[in-house]
Design a protein around this motif. Sequence first.
Motif, PDB file in Angstrom:
ATOM      1  N   TYR A 236       0.829  -1.204   0.000  1.00 36.76           N
ATOM      2  CA  TYR A 236       0.000   0.000   0.000  1.00 36.76           C
ATOM      3  C   TYR A 236       0.864   1.255   0.000  1.00 36.76           C
ATOM      4  O   TYR A 236       0.562   2.239  -0.693  1.00 36.76           O
ATOM      5  CB  TYR A 236      -0.932   0.013   1.213  1.00 36.76           C
ATOM      6  N   ASP A 237       1.926   1.240   0.776  1.00 38.36           N
ATOM      7  CA  ASP A 237       2.790   2.414   0.871  1.00 38.36           C
ATOM      8  C   ASP A 237       3.399   2.775  -0.480  1.00 38.36           C
ATOM      9  O   ASP A 237       3.542   3.958  -0.814  1.00 38.36           O
ATOM     10  CB  ASP A 237       3.891   2.178   1.904  1.00 38.36           C
ATOM     11  N   VAL A 238       3.773   1.759  -1.265  1.00 37.29           N
ATOM     12  CA  VAL A 238       4.302   2.029  -2.600  1.00 37.29           C
ATOM     13  C   VAL A 238       3.219   2.629  -3.492  1.00 37.29           C
ATOM     14  O   VAL A 238       3.408   3.661  -4.144  1.00 37.29           O
ATOM     15  CB  VAL A 238       4.870   0.746  -3.242  1.00 37.29           C
ATOM     16  N   LEU A 239       2.049   1.992  -3.530  1.00 40.80           N
ATOM     17  CA  LEU A 239       0.989   2.429  -4.432  1.00 40.80           C
ATOM     18  C   LEU A 239       0.446   3.811  -4.070  1.00 40.80           C
ATOM     19  O   LEU A 239       0.034   4.569  -4.952  1.00 40.80           O
ATOM     20  CB  LEU A 239      -0.148   1.407  -4.438  1.00 40.80           C
ATOM     21  N   SER A 240       0.471   4.139  -2.799  1.00 41.46           N
ATOM     22  CA  SER A 240      -0.070   5.434  -2.374  1.00 41.46           C
ATOM     23  C   SER A 240       0.985   6.535  -2.392  1.00 41.46           C
ATOM     24  O   SER A 240       0.701   7.676  -2.017  1.00 41.46           O
ATOM     25  CB  SER A 240      -0.678   5.318  -0.975  1.00 41.46           C
ATOM     26  N   GLY A 241       2.205   6.192  -2.810  1.00 38.44           N
ATOM     27  CA  GLY A 241       3.240   7.205  -2.978  1.00 38.44           C
ATOM     28  C   GLY A 241       4.046   7.523  -1.738  1.00 38.44           C
ATOM     29  O   GLY A 241       4.797   8.505  -1.716  1.00 38.44           O
ATOM     30  N   LYS A 242       3.944   6.710  -0.688  1.00 32.22           N
ATOM     31  CA  LYS A 242       4.712   6.975   0.531  1.00 32.22           C
ATOM     32  C   LYS A 242       6.183   6.616   0.386  1.00 32.22           C
ATOM     33  O   LYS A 242       7.013   7.052   1.178  1.00 32.22           O
ATOM     34  CB  LYS A 242       4.109   6.201   1.707  1.00 32.22           C
ATOM     35  N   VAL A 243       6.488   5.785  -0.596  1.00 32.52           N
ATOM     36  CA  VAL A 243       7.879   5.375  -0.810  1.00 32.52           C
ATOM     37  C   VAL A 243       8.185   5.536  -2.294  1.00 32.52           C
ATOM     38  O   VAL A 243       7.377   5.186  -3.152  1.00 32.52           O
ATOM     39  CB  VAL A 243       8.112   3.920  -0.333  1.00 32.52           C
ATOM     40  N   ARG A 244       9.360   6.080  -2.576  1.00 29.73           N
ATOM     41  CA  ARG A 244       9.734   6.383  -3.955  1.00 29.73           C
ATOM     42  C   ARG A 244      10.452   5.186  -4.577  1.00 29.73           C
ATOM     43  O   ARG A 244      11.669   5.015  -4.417  1.00 29.73           O
ATOM     44  CB  ARG A 244      10.640   7.616  -3.984  1.00 29.73           C
ATOM     45  N   VAL A 245       9.697   4.350  -5.276  1.00 31.62           N
ATOM     46  CA  VAL A 245      10.267   3.233  -6.025  1.00 31.62           C
ATOM     47  C   VAL A 245       9.574   3.152  -7.381  1.00 31.62           C
ATOM     48  O   VAL A 245       8.512   3.741  -7.584  1.00 31.62           O
ATOM     49  CB  VAL A 245      10.115   1.882  -5.276  1.00 31.62           C
ATOM     50  N   ASN A 246      10.186   2.417  -8.288  1.00 32.70           N
ATOM     51  CA  ASN A 246       9.611   2.264  -9.620  1.00 32.70           C
ATOM     52  C   ASN A 246       8.520   1.200  -9.617  1.00 32.70           C
ATOM     53  O   ASN A 246       8.735   0.082  -9.139  1.00 32.70           O
ATOM     54  CB  ASN A 246      10.697   1.872 -10.615  1.00 32.70           C
ATOM     55  N   ILE A 247       7.355   1.548 -10.169  1.00 28.47           N
ATOM     56  CA  ILE A 247       6.250   0.598 -10.316  1.00 28.47           C
ATOM     57  C   ILE A 247       6.188   0.204 -11.788  1.00 28.47           C
ATOM     58  O   ILE A 247       6.106   1.067 -12.656  1.00 28.47           O
ATOM     59  CB  ILE A 247       4.923   1.223  -9.870  1.00 28.47           C
ATOM     60  N   PRO A 248       6.246  -1.092 -12.078  1.00 27.75           N
ATOM     61  CA  PRO A 248       6.249  -1.500 -13.487  1.00 27.75           C
ATOM     62  C   PRO A 248       4.900  -1.257 -14.156  1.00 27.75           C
ATOM     63  O   PRO A 248       3.853  -1.247 -13.500  1.00 27.75           O
ATOM     64  CB  PRO A 248       6.564  -2.998 -13.413  1.00 27.75           C
ATOM     65  N   GLY A 249       4.936  -1.086 -15.465  1.00 24.92           N
ATOM     66  CA  GLY A 249       3.708  -0.922 -16.224  1.00 24.92           C
ATOM     67  C   GLY A 249       3.401   0.521 -16.574  1.00 24.92           C
ATOM     68  O   GLY A 249       4.056   1.459 -16.113  1.00 24.92           O
ATOM     69  N   ARG A 250       2.375   0.686 -17.396  1.00 27.00           N
ATOM     70  CA  ARG A 250       1.930   2.012 -17.840  1.00 27.00           C
ATOM     71  C   ARG A 250       0.934   2.563 -16.830  1.00 27.00           C
ATOM     72  O   ARG A 250      -0.031   1.899 -16.461  1.00 27.00           O
ATOM     73  CB  ARG A 250       1.282   1.884 -19.218  1.00 27.00           C
ATOM     74  N   LYS A 251       1.183   3.795 -16.371  1.00 30.34           N
ATOM     75  CA  LYS A 251       0.309   4.392 -15.365  1.00 30.34           C
ATOM     76  C   LYS A 251      -0.899   5.032 -16.033  1.00 30.34           C
ATOM     77  O   LYS A 251      -0.768   5.791 -16.990  1.00 30.34           O
ATOM     78  CB  LYS A 251       1.075   5.438 -14.556  1.00 30.34           C
ATOM     79  N   ILE A 252      -2.084   4.707 -15.498  1.00 27.76           N
ATOM     80  CA  ILE A 252      -3.341   5.205 -16.060  1.00 27.76           C
ATOM     81  C   ILE A 252      -4.155   5.843 -14.931  1.00 27.76           C
ATOM     82  O   ILE A 252      -4.356   5.238 -13.874  1.00 27.76           O
ATOM     83  CB  ILE A 252      -4.149   4.053 -16.704  1.00 27.76           C
ATOM     84  N   ASN A 253      -4.621   7.057 -15.156  1.00 23.87           N
ATOM     85  CA  ASN A 253      -5.518   7.731 -14.202  1.00 23.87           C
ATOM     86  C   ASN A 253      -4.942   7.891 -12.803  1.00 23.87           C
ATOM     87  O   ASN A 253      -5.677   8.060 -11.843  1.00 23.87           O
ATOM     88  CB  ASN A 253      -6.865   6.994 -14.099  1.00 23.87           C
TER      89      ASN A 253
END
Length: 344
Positions: free
Chosen positions: A230-247
């Motif tokens: 959750y912390d990664v997805l909500s932007g609490k930690v700065r790491v690379n998320i694979p895939g194309r970001k939409i919305n």
Amino acid sequence: MKAMALAAGKGTRLFPLTGETPKPMAPVVDRPIIEHIFDLLARHGIEEVYANVHYLADELLRAYGEHSRINGMEIHLSREERLLGTAGGVKRLEDHFEETFVVISGDALTDIDLGELVAFHREKGALATIALRRVFDTSEFGVVEVDEEGNILGFQEKPKPEEAISTLANTGIYVFEPEVLDYIPEDTFYDFAKDVFPKLLEAEERFVGYQGNFYWSDIGTLQAYREAQYDVLSGKVRVNIPGRKINGTLWVGEDAQIHPTAKLEGYVVVGKDAVIGRGVTLSGDVTVGSDCWIRPNATIKSSILLPGSSVGEGAYLEDCIVGYGYDVRAGETIRGGALIRAAR
């Protein structure tokens, strides 16, 4: 500069997930934890990293080989036939560390500014520097007492909160001068926190603690694993998320298929080649790993599906971790826990 990533441990507190995969290979947002660490090191100018592997070592060696390159950084994996502890593992590879170097856990998640950490170490003229992070529950961590100048005064291992000398946790992220390795005997199980650091205090070496504003989680439990997601997805930690970001809240990997009738709410990662069927609902923070298949009308809330797993038609999952290749049967309702395949 060179670094050492510690990747030999068993990760027993993350069982049963680590019963089938080494903890550094456990995915966070569909990328192994250790790849997030490799990214961090490369981003801060580390040119060469060594990693010791022991528990389920073949999984790591299959993924990266003995020698590889990521983002221009050379990576060397070395099999540790017998566990030597955090310090013993570094000592075994001491010939590679002739100058100031970084040691970091290969199974924790962090976005620490290593450049700032190394600059602090050099400014203090230290032999050893520990990166420290404040925690609420000291009973899960080794804590460190420092003075106003950052000099380390003492250690305490997993104290009860009411007995703790400090709330500053040892993150397992260190900067060392090569001379620190003189305090470690060869071919001996030896731990930095328990064995080496008390010696440095006794010898009155220049030994300091760095406090910075960075994210750190040792991902020591299944609950912490879900929280890191959750912390990664909500932007609490700065790491690379694979895939194309939409919305802003959806990441979709290459060749993933999402049926137009699927309902996606909250933070969602859909990995490469995954299939999301007709009428599927994904809500909360959900990671669907690479090659996963979610069949029609399934509902998944706040869960992590590791690569190759599948969810049957009409099934309901909430707060679950679904292991590699696990098949959730059609119509099943499961709340909480980790699901892995039985040993064959």
